[in-house]
Scaffold this motif. Structure first.
Motif, mmCIF file in Angstrom:
data_model
loop_
_atom_site.group_PDB
_atom_site.id
_atom_site.type_symbol
_atom_site.label_atom_id
_atom_site.label_comp_id
_atom_site.label_asym_id
_atom_site.label_seq_id
_atom_site.Cartn_x
_atom_site.Cartn_y
_atom_site.Cartn_z
ATOM 1 N N LEU A 187 21.247 -36.219 13.418
ATOM 2 C CA LEU A 187 20.135 -35.444 13.997
ATOM 3 C C LEU A 187 20.335 -35.209 15.496
ATOM 4 O O LEU A 187 19.783 -34.277 16.066
ATOM 5 N N LEU A 188 21.100 -36.088 16.111
ATOM 6 C CA LEU A 188 21.298 -36.018 17.555
ATOM 7 C C LEU A 188 22.306 -34.926 17.943
ATOM 8 O O LEU A 188 22.303 -34.448 19.082
ATOM 9 N N ILE A 189 23.151 -34.535 17.000
ATOM 10 C CA ILE A 189 24.273 -33.645 17.333
ATOM 11 C C ILE A 189 23.812 -32.301 17.891
ATOM 12 O O ILE A 189 24.296 -31.852 18.936
ATOM 13 N N SER A 190 22.842 -31.662 17.243
ATOM 14 C CA SER A 190 22.476 -30.339 17.742
ATOM 15 C C SER A 190 21.699 -30.376 19.065
ATOM 16 O O SER A 190 21.960 -29.557 19.941
ATOM 17 N N PRO A 191 20.782 -31.360 19.279
ATOM 18 C CA PRO A 191 20.194 -31.446 20.629
ATOM 19 C C PRO A 191 21.234 -31.725 21.716
ATOM 20 O O PRO A 191 21.120 -31.213 22.819
ATOM 21 N N LEU A 192 22.254 -32.538 21.387
ATOM 22 C CA LEU A 192 23.299 -32.812 22.378
ATOM 23 C C LEU A 192 24.005 -31.519 22.771
ATOM 24 O O LEU A 192 24.350 -31.292 23.922
ATOM 25 N N ARG A 193 24.222 -30.679 21.759
ATOM 26 C CA ARG A 193 24.902 -29.411 21.980
ATOM 27 C C ARG A 193 24.023 -28.482 22.827
ATOM 28 O O ARG A 193 24.498 -27.697 23.621
ATOM 29 N N ARG A 194 22.720 -28.630 22.581
ATOM 30 C CA ARG A 194 21.786 -27.735 23.235
ATOM 31 C C ARG A 194 21.533 -28.136 24.685
ATOM 32 O O ARG A 194 21.446 -27.277 25.562
ATOM 33 N N LYS A 232 18.560 -28.362 5.451
ATOM 34 C CA LYS A 232 17.421 -28.726 6.305
ATOM 35 C C LYS A 232 16.650 -29.891 5.691
ATOM 36 O O LYS A 232 15.863 -30.561 6.369
ATOM 37 N N ALA A 233 16.871 -30.156 4.400
ATOM 38 C CA ALA A 233 16.225 -31.300 3.732
ATOM 39 C C ALA A 233 16.629 -32.624 4.381
ATOM 40 O O ALA A 233 15.989 -33.655 4.171
ATOM 41 N N THR A 234 17.719 -32.594 5.159
ATOM 42 C CA THR A 234 18.136 -33.793 5.886
ATOM 43 C C THR A 234 16.965 -34.378 6.687
ATOM 44 O O THR A 234 16.765 -35.593 6.706
#
Lengths: 208, 301
Positions: free
Chosen positions: A61-68, A151-153
């Motif tokens: 879950l952290l991967i996309s905020p880190l990218r952002r 997105k069910a993740t």
């Protein structure tokens, strides 16, 4: 520096991630049999696998905020991490079933009767189709539906965090910290999209 | 008065393995013929009452005063000072006051009791305790006729008990028994394990042991005993009343809301240890069932 790191991340072969991921349960089994997990190795292994599975899901879950919000891009690790977390949680379930509860009728009674087991099982069942479709062929075949399915993740991780809280006795901080982090990471996705847009390459050059 | 109750099995009269193996085979044979009910259950259980190793008993503890993990008490209880120690006995007694532990012990006969120990979390051990009957201490204090309950309190010393600096439970830990339960010959004030002084992580220097109740009733490191005519509050009941009642008798037929109590995992058996069935009143049905005659044990959990 970040570019080189991101390149290294992108070039990491996924088999290496799977190999590292597989090493942990193997080590747990070895430690359990040789006395390295204390006097109650079954519970120790069960809890370690469940917690590691949840931790990896939080990392996913952290991967996309880190990218952002930072230059760090771990996107190419996401699929492998997701699959590894599924296997940890599956093993967590199997250890509970085979080594802990042992008696099949009691396993079934717990699955239908105990709320915290129901929540945990629901999380595992949600992760199952996600793990099965974590390959290029499924991505091609499902097209836009693939994104929607995965997105069910969010729901699976949320249920995992709730399952953790539901099994504690008395008040403890740790499970609540997990749930707050999970809810926070999901909430981050609701932030207005325009903040996410990066300046166009051309615009950046002109500014300089 | 010591020795009101004796074990059906002690270190001195361990059944030779070959003998009980033979008996077991006979029982198994009878089971095949549908005659297993003839074999008395309690006796069958006593045959396998092998004490859990000392290292296991002292490394796997629930003693939230030192943390919530099983290994926390062994790791952090070293800082606990247990000398000098006294127990305040008050409430409805003829001789209230602070009783120095050394004075109490000089009047008691220490005996060994090998008891099953069943945690509410569905794990179990067999512990060779050393101690004296609670009744002897109550007799010393002189219980007044109106008293109906006994309340117990654990030491509150957050500077030595790190768990007490966290809100795991409301501190100090408190427990209670009905007076007839407290006076029962099985109810022990334990001062040692395996003939050694009580390790800190197991509730040094003196703790309660009520073998037919879930482990959390057996309150550790006792500093106060109060005789009262009202049912005293108990820590786990205050924390989660829907899951932990005042009685908390071991009962395979009444499940904990979150797990079954029908069976238990013996600790110390390693990775592939088999679960064993949980016995009514933890195997002490013959001795204590009379205390609860006519009571709905499902309601009084």
């Amino acid at each position: 520096m970040t570019d080189r790191l991101n390149t290294a991340i992108r070039k990491t072969p996924s088999w290496l991630l799977y190999l590292v991921g597989a090493a942990y349960p193997v080590w747990l089994l070895y430690a359990g049999v040789t006395g390295g997990l204390g006097v109650d190795p079954v519970k120790a292994m069960e809890h370690a696998l469940g917690k590691a599975g949840l931790q990896i899901l939080v990392a996913v879950l952290l991967i996309s905020p880190l990218r952002r919000f930072t230059p760090l891009n771990l996107l190419s690790w996401r699929r492998a991490l997701g699959v590894i977390s599924f296997f940890y949680i599956l093993l967590h379930f199997l250890v509970w079933m085979v080594l802990d509860v042992q008696i099949l009728s009691q396993v079934w009674a717990d699955i239908v009767k105990r709320p915290y087991i129901i929540v945990g099982m629901a999380s595992l069942l949600i992760l199952l189709p996600l793990a099965v479709t974590s390959n290029n062929r499924s991505v091609r075949k499902l097209g836009p539906k693939w994104r929607k399915l995965h997105k069910a993740t969010y729901l699976a991780v949320l249920l995992g965090g709730i399952h953790y809280i539901m099994q504690i006795k008395s008040f403890q901080y740790e499970p609540y910290v997990y749930l707050i982090v999970i809810v926070g990471l999901i909430a981050l996705r609701r932030l207005p999209k325009r903040q996410m847009r990066r300046p166009k390459k051309g615009a950046l050059q002109r500014a300089v | 008065m010591a020795h009101r109750w004796t074990n059906d099995l002690t270190h001195d009269d361990v059944t030779p393995k070959s003998a009980y193996m033979n008996r077991r085979q006979i029982v198994a044979g009878m089971a095949g013929l549908g005659l297993a009910t003839i074999a008395p259950k309690a006796q069958a259980a006593a045959e396998t009452l092998d004490p859990t190793p000392f290292d296991v008993i002292t490394q796997y503890n629930n003693f939230y005063e030192f943390g919530t993990r099983k290994e926390d008490p062994a790791r952090y209880a070293g800082s606990l000072t247990t000398k000098p120690w006294s127990i305040k006995i008050d409430g409805m007694v003829d001789n209230p006051g602070d009783y120095a532990l050394s004075d109490i012990l000089s009047k008691m006969t220490i005996e060994e009791r090998i008891y099953r120990f069943r945690c509410v979390e569905a794990w179990s051990m067999v512990v060779p305790w050393n101690g004296f009957e609670l009744k002897d201490l109550l007799d010393l204090a002189g219980v007044q006729s109106g008293a109906k309950y006994v309340a117990f309190e654990t030491l509150y010393r957050p500077e030595e008990m790190p768990g007490q600096r966290q809100p795991f439970l409301e501190w100090p830990y408190v427990e209670g028994l009905r007076l007839d339960e407290a006076n029962h010959p099985l109810t022990l004030m334990a001062t040692g394990i395996y003939g050694k002084p009580m390790p800190n992580q197991n509730g040094a220097p003196i703790r309660l042991v009520v073998p037919w109740k879930y482990g959390f009733k057996s309150i550790k490191s006792i500093v106060r005993i109060t005789l009262t005519d009202k049912e005293p509050p108990t820590s786990w009941n205050k924390s989660i009343p829907s899951e932990y009642g005042f009685y908390s008798n071991v009962n395979p037929k009444v499940d904990h809301p979150r797990w079954s109590q029908a069976s238990e995992r013996p600790i110390g058996g390693g990775f592939f240890a088999k679960r064993i069935p949980t016995l009514m009143f933890n195997g002490y049905e013959k001795e204590v069932a009379g205390l609860y005659e006519g009571m709905d044990l499902r309601k009084n959990y």
